[in-house]
Design a protein around this motif. Structure first.
Motif, PDB file in Angstrom:
ATOM      1  N   TYR A 109      -6.508  -5.617 -99.516  1.00  0.00           N
ATOM      2  CA  TYR A 109      -7.016  -4.644 -98.554  1.00  0.00           C
ATOM      3  C   TYR A 109      -8.393  -4.159 -98.969  1.00  0.00           C
ATOM      4  O   TYR A 109      -8.749  -4.190-100.142  1.00  0.00           O
ATOM      5  N   VAL A 119      -6.181  -4.829 -93.946  1.00  0.00           N
ATOM      6  CA  VAL A 119      -5.321  -5.663 -94.777  1.00  0.00           C
ATOM      7  C   VAL A 119      -5.281  -7.073 -94.203  1.00  0.00           C
ATOM      8  O   VAL A 119      -5.357  -7.262 -92.985  1.00  0.00           O
ATOM      9  N   PHE A 152      -2.677   1.006 -92.861  1.00  0.00           N
ATOM     10  CA  PHE A 152      -3.294  -0.310 -92.869  1.00  0.00           C
ATOM     11  C   PHE A 152      -3.673  -0.688 -91.439  1.00  0.00           C
ATOM     12  O   PHE A 152      -2.925  -0.415 -90.490  1.00  0.00           O
TER      13      PHE A 152
END
Length: 511
Positions: A109, A119, A152
């Motif tokens: 990430y 990510v 994410f």
């Protein structure tokens, strides 16, 4: 479950990263089980991984390369390797998954702002159905959360259904939108109850798959099976006398046949492969034998040989080497310094142990570090009308432990009562977490050695470690819902009651 603090340094956890969420983020590495029960090592990307990552790119198909990088230009993928191998920071982190020394997946990430990070993952084509992407994603979530990242962001081409499922089925809180041909995914890095349940389900599935070749093998090799007596010969005749439902092979380089069966010089010369190897050779031969099993693709091994970690010194180093060889090949280990394993399921009928008693089929699953205790329990249970479903003698617990077996037996319909005789707990936090889940639906009885100095000495004969403080053990068991028994006799009495009586439906119980 996956962790940097497994029961021992080399023991794999089952599948997810749940217990890491309350601990520090992953550091040097850990081991996990894929959905097929294969052992995979997960660790942070290092500068020295650049060549292995470019090799992964070369092995990746054009289709997978396009789906990952939105282009067929492989130089983009190789340039990205340079970013992956940068030293990890709070804004950048990457992980690799390895089978042995081979990198088969990578994920990383990059922070976008104070709370979000982008990510991305790449999994080798041949291993895209083994849960590697989910494992890496769970580990990355742990690291990201520890660095203050709460979400994410992922972008996936809509035709990349497999990767979309990795994101949406990870269990992490998720939402998504579709714009043009791209799926925009948002994942929370802190799991909710739904996520934790998904982690648990993956963990149990992976554990069952991992232990299947140990407790439900189709083929068994007995290595060190002598022609006229000895431990290996006893195990071979026990398997044959127990009417094993599969095929058994004696391995003895000095004999053409043993107990009426053709003998093989090594496991690697047995045609068709072997699920379970039972090893009864001297310490000097162990390294060669386990290496041969690993090379031959053996999926599980029981090492009966004593004289390793329990004696300290070189024995510890050798045991660690054996475990590393086994795990690099995806092979689970029971022992060393153990008695063997038993499964009375009529479809299996496996008595791969050396003991003077014959188990009676039933519903008790029992594991013990002490082989003598295992024999005593099976003998007493048989005399008192309490049959057994499985018996596992753990010995030094170099790999397979009571924690693994709890998950294996949790949803086994043949098992009504789980009983453990433990000389050490290994990872108490993990034991408590697993036992709490299992004990909610199936009784877990434990005799923990170490109340007396004699018990502590007995524990050191297998673990070479000091026993836990007794008051701490009592508190842990109470919190986990484990029923602690003072003696093996008490354990058997309780097991007999719990095996034959229904669980009370409510709290109105009188004794």
């Amino acid at each position: 479950m996956v962790g940097v603090t497994p029961d021992v340094d080399h023991r794999p956890a089952a599948s997810g990263a749940r217990h890491l969420l309350a601990q520090a983020a992953p550091s040097v590495g850990s081991e996990a089980l894929t959905t097929q029960g294969r052992i995979v090592r997960i660790r942070a990307v290092a500068a020295g991984d650049a060549d292995a990552l470019r090799a992964l790119n070369r092995r990746t198909s054009d289709d997978s390369m396009y789906l990952r990088f939105f282009a067929l230009n492989r130089s983009v993928a190789d340039d990205y390797v340079t970013r992956l191998v940068r030293p990890p920071t709070a804004d950048h982190y990457a992980l690799v998954a390895l089978f042995g020394d081979r990198v088969v997946a990578v994920a990383g990430y990059e922070r976008l702002n104070a709370s979000q990070a982008e990510v991305a993952l790449l999994v080798e084509d041949a291993h895209q159905a083994e849960g590697l992407g989910t494992l890496l994603l769970e580990h990355l979530a742990v690291q990201a959360s520890a660095c203050g990242i709460t979400e994410f962001i992922g972008e996936v081409l809509v035709q990349n259904r497999r990767m979309a499922r990795v994101f949406t089925d990870s269990g992490l809180p998720s939402s998504h939108t579709v714009e043009g041909g791209t799926l925009h995914v948002r994942l929370g890095t802190t799991p909710d109850e739904v996520a934790l349940a998904a982690f648990d389900a993956r963990e149990e599935h992976a554990e069952r798959a991992s232990l299947e070749p140990l407790l439900e093998p189709r083929t068994v090799a007995v290595i060190g099976a002598g022609r006229h007596g000895g431990v290996g010969h006893e195990v071979l005749t026990a398997i044959m006398g127990g009417e094993f439902g599969g095929t058994v092979y004696p391995v003895n380089p000095h004999a053409r046949g043993v107990a009426g069966l053709r003998s093989y010089a090594t496991v690697s010369t047995i045609p068709g492969g072997v699920d379970l190897a039972v090893i009864a050779v001297g310490v000097p031969s162990l390294l060669d034998v386990v290496t041969d099993c690993a090379n031959a693709g053996v999926r599980a091994a029981v090492i009966l040989t004593a004289g390793l970690a329990e004696v300290g010194g070189d024995g510890v180093e050798l045991q660690d080497r054996l475990v590393r060889i086994a795990h690099d090949a995806g092979m689970r280990l029971v022992g060393p310094n153990c008695l063997g394993v038993v499964n009375t399921d009529p479809l299996v009928s496996l008595e791969a142990w050396f003991a003077p008693v014959r188990p009676v089929p039933g519903h008790l699953a029992f594991a013990a570090q002490s082989g003598a205790v295992a024999i005593a329990v099976v003998d007493a249970a048989s005399r008192n009308g309490l049959g057994v479903a499985n018996v596992v003698s753990l010995g030094n617990k170099s790999d397979v432990s009571g924690n693994d077996l709890l998950l294996r037996w949790w949803h086994d319909d043949r098992v009504r009562v789980i009983a453990l005789y433990l000389e050490s707990l290994g990872n108490p936090r993990k034991f408590a977490r697993l036992a709490r889940r299992v004990a909610a639906t199936k009784p877990v009885l434990v005799v923990k050695a170490g109340r007396s100095e004699a018990g502590r000495r007995a524990g050191r004969s297998h673990t070479a470690a000091a026993a836990s403080m007794d008051v701490t053990v009592d508190a842990l068991f109470a919190q986990a819902g484990v029923l602690r028994m003072d003696t093996v006799e008490e354990l058997l009495d309780a097991a007999r009651v719990l095996d034959t009586q229904p669980v009370p439906a409510g709290g109105r119980v009188a004794v």
